[in-house]
Design a protein around this motif. Structure first.
Motif, PDB file in Angstrom:
ATOM      1  N   GLU A  71       0.831  -1.207   0.000  1.00 57.81           N
ATOM      2  CA  GLU A  71       0.000   0.000   0.000  1.00 57.81           C
ATOM      3  C   GLU A  71       0.862   1.252   0.000  1.00 57.81           C
ATOM      4  O   GLU A  71       0.565   2.231  -0.689  1.00 57.81           O
ATOM      5  N   LYS A  72       1.953   1.236   0.759  1.00 61.25           N
ATOM      6  CA  LYS A  72       2.856   2.392   0.807  1.00 61.25           C
ATOM      7  C   LYS A  72       3.529   2.615  -0.540  1.00 61.25           C
ATOM      8  O   LYS A  72       3.678   3.756  -1.003  1.00 61.25           O
ATOM      9  N   ILE A  73       3.921   1.516  -1.183  1.00 62.31           N
ATOM     10  CA  ILE A  73       4.546   1.614  -2.510  1.00 62.31           C
ATOM     11  C   ILE A  73       3.570   2.216  -3.516  1.00 62.31           C
ATOM     12  O   ILE A  73       3.927   3.091  -4.321  1.00 62.31           O
ATOM     13  N   GLU A  74       2.313   1.752  -3.492  1.00 64.15           N
ATOM     14  CA  GLU A  74       1.304   2.287  -4.404  1.00 64.15           C
ATOM     15  C   GLU A  74       1.061   3.770  -4.142  1.00 64.15           C
ATOM     16  O   GLU A  74       0.915   4.571  -5.067  1.00 64.15           O
ATOM     17  N   LEU A  80       4.292  10.191  -6.990  1.00 66.57           N
ATOM     18  CA  LEU A  80       5.358  10.507  -7.939  1.00 66.57           C
ATOM     19  C   LEU A  80       4.792  10.764  -9.335  1.00 66.57           C
ATOM     20  O   LEU A  80       5.224  11.695 -10.025  1.00 66.57           O
ATOM     21  N   THR A  81       3.801   9.962  -9.732  1.00 61.06           N
ATOM     22  CA  THR A  81       3.178  10.148 -11.049  1.00 61.06           C
ATOM     23  C   THR A  81       2.500  11.505 -11.145  1.00 61.06           C
ATOM     24  O   THR A  81       2.616  12.211 -12.160  1.00 61.06           O
ATOM     25  N   GLU A  86       2.498  17.220 -12.976  1.00 58.67           N
ATOM     26  CA  GLU A  86       2.481  18.645 -12.644  1.00 58.67           C
ATOM     27  C   GLU A  86       3.741  19.346 -13.154  1.00 58.67           C
ATOM     28  O   GLU A  86       3.669  20.462 -13.672  1.00 58.67           O
ATOM     29  N   PHE A  87       4.881  18.689 -13.013  1.00 60.06           N
ATOM     30  CA  PHE A  87       6.128  19.283 -13.496  1.00 60.06           C
ATOM     31  C   PHE A  87       6.116  19.433 -15.011  1.00 60.06           C
ATOM     32  O   PHE A  87       6.574  20.447 -15.550  1.00 60.06           O
ATOM     33  N   ASP A  88       5.574  18.435 -15.714  1.00 58.33           N
ATOM     34  CA  ASP A  88       5.504  18.501 -17.178  1.00 58.33           C
ATOM     35  C   ASP A  88       4.594  19.649 -17.609  1.00 58.33           C
ATOM     36  O   ASP A  88       4.925  20.396 -18.548  1.00 58.33           O
TER      37      ASP A  88
END
Length: 211
Positions: A71-74, A80-81, A86-88
């Motif tokens: 769950e933490k990884i997801e 991150l996605t 947002e950065f793009d």
């Protein structure tokens, strides 16, 4: 038959009955033991089946329930996605703003240069024909042509006016005249040349329109 013989016969019959009785009881005991063994095996099989079902339930239950680490990884992957998206978007927006700022600055500089171009054209047009071959005038003409070539390479182009149909996007009508020799809404004279920069108008042409 003597009494002794009768006694022997009675004893033999008693032995035979006793033997038969013991054999019958042994057979019954054996059958009961077999049945008992069968029941015990069935019980053991049922217990083993129940244990297997419990183990499968526990196993599938663990599979269906997500681990906290997963769950933490997801969660981190999703975060991150989103940050990358947002950065793009920020990068694209910044690039667009930079491009707009560059074009605004370039148009501002070009607008300041155009009066110099106007003065060059007025000065060259006022030179008498017999003096145009003078080395000084030839040098000025070359400087003017070099200036126009440089502006053209930078994306600056003059707007066509005389003989063209009036277009408010490019032309600024300051005079109107009735002339039957030309068509309707046609530019017949240009007072000040207009210019575009990369398909964007820097300065409209000041023109006279017929009909």
């Amino acid at each position: 038959m003597s009494q002794e013989d009768m006694v022997k016969e009675a004893v033999e019959e008693a032995k035979a009955k006793a033997t038969q009785t013991v054999e019958e009881e042994s057979e019954e005991v054996t059958e009961e033991a077999v049945e008992a063994d069968g029941s015990e095996e069935e019980i053991l099989e049922d217990e083993a089946l129940e244990e297997t079902e419990k183990s499968e339930k526990k196993l599938f239950g663990k599979k269906n329930k997500k681990d906290k680490k997963d769950e933490k990884i997801e969660e981190l992957t999703d975060r991150l996605t989103r940050q990358m998206a947002e950065f793009d978007n920020f990068r694209k927006r910044t690039d667009k703003e930079k491009k707009q700022m560059y074009e605004i600055g370039a148009k501002d500089i070009i607008d300041k240069i155009l009066p110099v171009v106007d003065n060059f054209e007025r000065g060259l047009a006022a030179v008498p024909e017999e003096e145009k071959s003078h080395p000084f005038m030839e040098g000025m003409d070359k400087i003017y042509k070099q200036l126009m070539t440089t502006l053209g390479e930078a994306g600056v182009k003059p707007i066509e006016a005389v003989g063209q149909e009036f277009n408010p996007d490019f032309h600024n009508a300051v005079m109107h005249v009735e002339d039957e020799e030309v068509g309707e809404n046609i530019v017949v004279e240009e007072f000040q040349k207009g210019y575009t920069y990369r398909d964007s108008v820097v300065r409209h042409s000041m023109v006279k329109v017929a009909n």
